[in-house]
Motif scaffolding. Structure first.
Motif, PDB file in Angstrom:
ATOM      1  N   MET A   1      27.361  45.185  55.128  1.00 31.50           N
ATOM      2  CA  MET A   1      26.918  44.000  55.829  1.00 31.50           C
ATOM      3  C   MET A   1      28.039  43.443  56.693  1.00 31.50           C
ATOM      4  N   GLY A   2      29.280  43.540  56.192  1.00 38.56           N
ATOM      5  CA  GLY A   2      30.404  43.075  56.989  1.00 38.56           C
ATOM      6  C   GLY A   2      30.527  43.831  58.287  1.00 38.56           C
ATOM      7  N   TRP A   3      30.297  45.131  58.220  1.00 39.89           N
ATOM      8  CA  TRP A   3      30.355  45.966  59.421  1.00 39.89           C
ATOM      9  C   TRP A   3      29.274  45.527  60.396  1.00 39.89           C
ATOM     10  N   ARG A   4      28.081  45.350  59.894  1.00 39.91           N
ATOM     11  CA  ARG A   4      26.966  44.969  60.770  1.00 39.91           C
ATOM     12  C   ARG A   4      27.184  43.580  61.364  1.00 39.91           C
ATOM     13  N   PHE A   5      27.773  42.676  60.581  1.00 31.24           N
ATOM     14  CA  PHE A   5      27.947  41.301  61.037  1.00 31.24           C
ATOM     15  C   PHE A   5      29.115  41.171  62.009  1.00 31.24           C
ATOM     16  N   PHE A   6      30.252  41.783  61.691  1.00 30.43           N
ATOM     17  CA  PHE A   6      31.452  41.606  62.498  1.00 30.43           C
ATOM     18  C   PHE A   6      31.621  42.641  63.609  1.00 30.43           C
ATOM     19  N   GLN A   7      31.097  43.834  63.413  1.00 29.17           N
ATOM     20  CA  GLN A   7      31.329  44.893  64.386  1.00 29.17           C
ATOM     21  C   GLN A   7      30.037  45.637  64.723  1.00 29.17           C
ATOM     22  N   HIS A   8      28.989  44.941  64.983  1.00 28.86           N
ATOM     23  CA  HIS A   8      27.696  45.580  65.178  1.00 28.86           C
ATOM     24  C   HIS A   8      27.652  46.513  66.383  1.00 28.86           C
ATOM     25  N   ARG A   9      28.596  46.429  67.292  1.00 24.44           N
ATOM     26  CA  ARG A   9      28.601  47.306  68.473  1.00 24.44           C
ATOM     27  C   ARG A   9      29.517  48.525  68.291  1.00 24.44           C
ATOM     28  N   LYS A  10      30.192  48.611  67.178  1.00 22.85           N
ATOM     29  CA  LYS A  10      31.119  49.723  66.938  1.00 22.85           C
ATOM     30  C   LYS A  10      30.429  50.805  66.102  1.00 22.85           C
ATOM     31  N   ASN A  11      30.867  52.051  66.304  1.00 19.18           N
ATOM     32  CA  ASN A  11      30.315  53.165  65.529  1.00 19.18           C
ATOM     33  C   ASN A  11      30.849  53.199  64.108  1.00 19.18           C
ATOM     34  N   ARG A  12      32.076  52.748  63.919  1.00 22.14           N
ATOM     35  CA  ARG A  12      32.708  52.781  62.599  1.00 22.14           C
ATOM     36  C   ARG A  12      33.315  51.420  62.300  1.00 22.14           C
ATOM     37  N   ALA A  13      33.285  51.059  61.041  1.00 20.51           N
ATOM     38  CA  ALA A  13      33.892  49.804  60.619  1.00 20.51           C
ATOM     39  C   ALA A  13      35.400  49.961  60.529  1.00 20.51           C
ATOM     40  N   LYS A  14      36.114  48.879  60.796  1.00 18.28           N
ATOM     41  CA  LYS A  14      37.562  48.890  60.631  1.00 18.28           C
ATOM     42  C   LYS A  14      37.881  48.926  59.129  1.00 18.28           C
ATOM     43  N   PRO A  15      39.013  49.516  58.772  1.00 18.01           N
ATOM     44  CA  PRO A  15      39.366  49.614  57.344  1.00 18.01           C
ATOM     45  C   PRO A  15      39.421  48.266  56.618  1.00 18.01           C
ATOM     46  N   TRP A  16      39.876  47.207  57.276  1.00 14.48           N
ATOM     47  CA  TRP A  16      39.972  45.924  56.573  1.00 14.48           C
ATOM     48  C   TRP A  16      38.584  45.409  56.189  1.00 14.48           C
ATOM     49  N   ILE A  17      37.593  45.678  57.008  1.00 11.37           N
ATOM     50  CA  ILE A  17      36.226  45.261  56.667  1.00 11.37           C
ATOM     51  C   ILE A  17      35.723  46.063  55.473  1.00 11.37           C
ATOM     52  N   MET A  18      36.013  47.348  55.453  1.00  9.61           N
ATOM     53  CA  MET A  18      35.568  48.180  54.326  1.00  9.61           C
ATOM     54  C   MET A  18      36.259  47.761  53.034  1.00  9.61           C
TER      55      MET A  18
END
Length: 95
Positions: free
Chosen positions: A1-18
């Motif tokens: 959910m963090g990936w979708r909320f903070f980086q919804h336009r990116k293909n991969r989530a940043k490590p800090w979000i994961m």
């Protein structure tokens, strides 16, 4: 959910979000085991701390497996831990 909320336009989530997601889900994983622990022993602060610590460590490992491998890898690791613990309890009961 963090990936979708903070980086919804990116293909991969940043490590800090994961890692943040893994830590939050590990806390929830520990709390989810509260019912099973209260059946086995009366709930004290020590039991609660031990439960949160051990399940939190396991949750971090399972979350990392989910991130780096797959949901199936995390599920298999979780099931394997339960099988090993059950076998240890059976062996202790036999001795």
């Amino acid at each position: 959910m963090g990936w979708r909320f903070f980086q919804h336009r990116k293909n991969r989530a940043k490590p800090w979000i994961m890692w943040l997601s893994i830590l939050i889900s590990s806390l929830l994983f520990g709390v989810a085991h509260l019912g099973a622990n209260t059946v086995l022993a009366p709930l004290t602060w020590f039991i609660f701390f031990r439960m949160m610590l051990l399940n939190g460590i396991a949750g971090i490992v399972f979350g990392w497996l989910f991130w780096k491998r797959s949901l199936e890898a995390a599920m298999m690791a979780h099931a394997t831990v339960h099988i090993v613990i059950t076998m240890m309890v059976w062996l202790k009961a036999m001795v």
